[in-house]
Design an enzyme around this catalytic site. Structure first.
Site, PDB file in Angstrom:
ATOM      1  N   ARG A  59       0.822  -1.220   0.000  1.00 18.13           N
ATOM      2  CA  ARG A  59       0.000   0.000   0.000  1.00 18.13           C
ATOM      3  C   ARG A  59       0.852   1.264   0.000  1.00 18.13           C
ATOM      4  O   ARG A  59       0.370   2.337  -0.351  1.00 18.13           O
ATOM      5  CB  ARG A  59      -1.003  -0.037   1.167  1.00 18.13           C
ATOM      6  CG  ARG A  59      -2.151  -1.021   0.901  1.00 18.13           C
ATOM      7  CD  ARG A  59      -3.165  -0.990   2.021  1.00 18.13           C
ATOM      8  NE  ARG A  59      -2.632  -1.498   3.268  1.00 18.13           N
ATOM      9  CZ  ARG A  59      -2.682  -2.763   3.679  1.00 18.13           C
ATOM     10  NH1 ARG A  59      -3.298  -3.650   2.932  1.00 18.13           N
ATOM     11  NH2 ARG A  59      -2.157  -3.140   4.815  1.00 18.13           N
ATOM     12  N   GLU A  96       5.638 -10.296  15.526  1.00 17.15           N
ATOM     13  CA  GLU A  96       5.142 -10.852  16.788  1.00 17.15           C
ATOM     14  C   GLU A  96       5.425 -12.357  16.842  1.00 17.15           C
ATOM     15  O   GLU A  96       5.898 -12.882  17.844  1.00 17.15           O
ATOM     16  CB  GLU A  96       3.641 -10.573  16.895  1.00 17.15           C
ATOM     17  CG  GLU A  96       3.107 -10.776  18.291  1.00 17.15           C
ATOM     18  CD  GLU A  96       1.622 -10.448  18.365  1.00 17.15           C
ATOM     19  OE1 GLU A  96       1.078  -9.917  17.385  1.00 17.15           O
ATOM     20  OE2 GLU A  96       1.030 -10.761  19.411  1.00 17.15           O
TER      21      GLU A  96
HETATM   22  P1  AMP Z   1       4.195  -2.396  11.331  1.00 18.38           P
HETATM   23  O1  AMP Z   1       5.442  -2.990  10.758  1.00 18.38           O
HETATM   24  O2  AMP Z   1       3.681  -3.121  12.522  1.00 18.38           O
HETATM   25  O3  AMP Z   1       4.343  -0.894  11.571  1.00 18.38           O
HETATM   26  O4  AMP Z   1       3.054  -2.605  10.261  1.00 18.38           O
HETATM   27  C1  AMP Z   1       2.966  -1.792   9.172  1.00 18.38           C
HETATM   28  C2  AMP Z   1       2.394  -2.501   7.965  1.00 18.38           C
HETATM   29  O5  AMP Z   1       1.348  -3.422   8.274  1.00 18.38           O
HETATM   30  C3  AMP Z   1       1.811  -1.457   7.052  1.00 18.38           C
HETATM   31  O6  AMP Z   1       2.354  -1.686   5.778  1.00 18.38           O
HETATM   32  C4  AMP Z   1       0.328  -1.668   7.103  1.00 18.38           C
HETATM   33  O7  AMP Z   1      -0.169  -1.698   5.806  1.00 18.38           O
HETATM   34  C5  AMP Z   1       0.094  -2.999   7.795  1.00 18.38           C
HETATM   35  N1  AMP Z   1      -0.805  -2.904   8.974  1.00 18.38           N
HETATM   36  C6  AMP Z   1      -0.448  -3.114  10.269  1.00 18.38           C
HETATM   37  N2  AMP Z   1      -1.491  -2.976  11.110  1.00 18.38           N
HETATM   38  C7  AMP Z   1      -2.552  -2.640  10.334  1.00 18.38           C
HETATM   39  C8  AMP Z   1      -3.930  -2.338  10.616  1.00 18.38           C
HETATM   40  N3  AMP Z   1      -4.448  -2.345  11.859  1.00 18.38           N
HETATM   41  N4  AMP Z   1      -4.736  -2.020   9.578  1.00 18.38           N
HETATM   42  C9  AMP Z   1      -4.229  -2.009   8.307  1.00 18.38           C
HETATM   43  N5  AMP Z   1      -2.961  -2.285   7.987  1.00 18.38           N
HETATM   44  C10 AMP Z   1      -2.111  -2.604   8.983  1.00 18.38           C
END
Ligand code: AMP
Length: 172
Positions: A59, A96
């Protein structure tokens, strides 16, 4: 923060697994004003400050290309393993449960280039921090990370700092 944009984000409980509230950006993408305002708001603080935009799969690609056009620069890609065809550098980071890996073409960003990282959402910051490491590994600088959405109740911002984090819509 724009209420107009926030109202275009749809909460989908228990997707893709129980306990996760998925932030669905597709209503914003289909709304002409919403899409335009989102791209402008992600790009605005970085006008004249960057040489390359870096879009994170997948995205981050949707917003990365129009943000790059708005800033008058090109777009480099960070992708999941096995997708980039030429020479790559890779970074594995912890999730996780388990690990994930991201790749970048070794010639995607010139040494010393000023990079703006783009993704749709900042959650734990693991993805963004890995992308920052990839850019640093190429000898370039990350001048900012711009997200449409920040989940402020998670430690993502702290994981990306000292890189300045900008987000358009924040959930506390
Ligand atoms: P992180 O590495 O945990 O910061 O996760 C970021 C990536 O996971 C991004 O590319 C988001 O598109 C996706 N993502 C994580 N949590 C969500 C959520 N609650 N809703 C939508 N996309 C998420």
């Amino acid at each position: 923060m724009s209420d107009y944009l926030k109202e275009l984000i749809r909460d989908v409980p228990d997707f893709p697994k129980p306990g996760i509230v998925f932030k669905d950006i597709t209503p914003l993408l289909t709304d002409p004003r919403g899409l335009n305002e989102a791209v402008q708001a992600m790009a605005d603080p970085f006008v004249g400050k960057v040489d390359t935009v870096l879009g994170i799969e997948s995205r981050g690609f949707i917003f990365g290309a129009p943000v790059a056009i708005a800033l008058g620069v090109g777009l480099a890609l960070v992708r999941k393993p096995g997708k980039l065809p030429s020479d790559t550098a890779e970074k594995t980071y912890d999730l996780e449960y388990g690990t994930d890996t991201l790749e970048i073409h070794t010639d995607a960003i010139p040494k010393g280039g000023r990079v703006l990282m783009i993704d749709d959402l900042l959650a734990t910051g693991g993805t963004a921090a890995a992308a920052v490491d990839l850019v640093h590994g190429l000898g370039a600088e990350v001048v900012g990370a711009s997200f449409l959405i920040e989940l402020g109740f998670l430690p993502g911002r702290g994981k990306v700092e000292p890189v300045p984090v900008h987000s358009v819509i924040r959930y506390e």
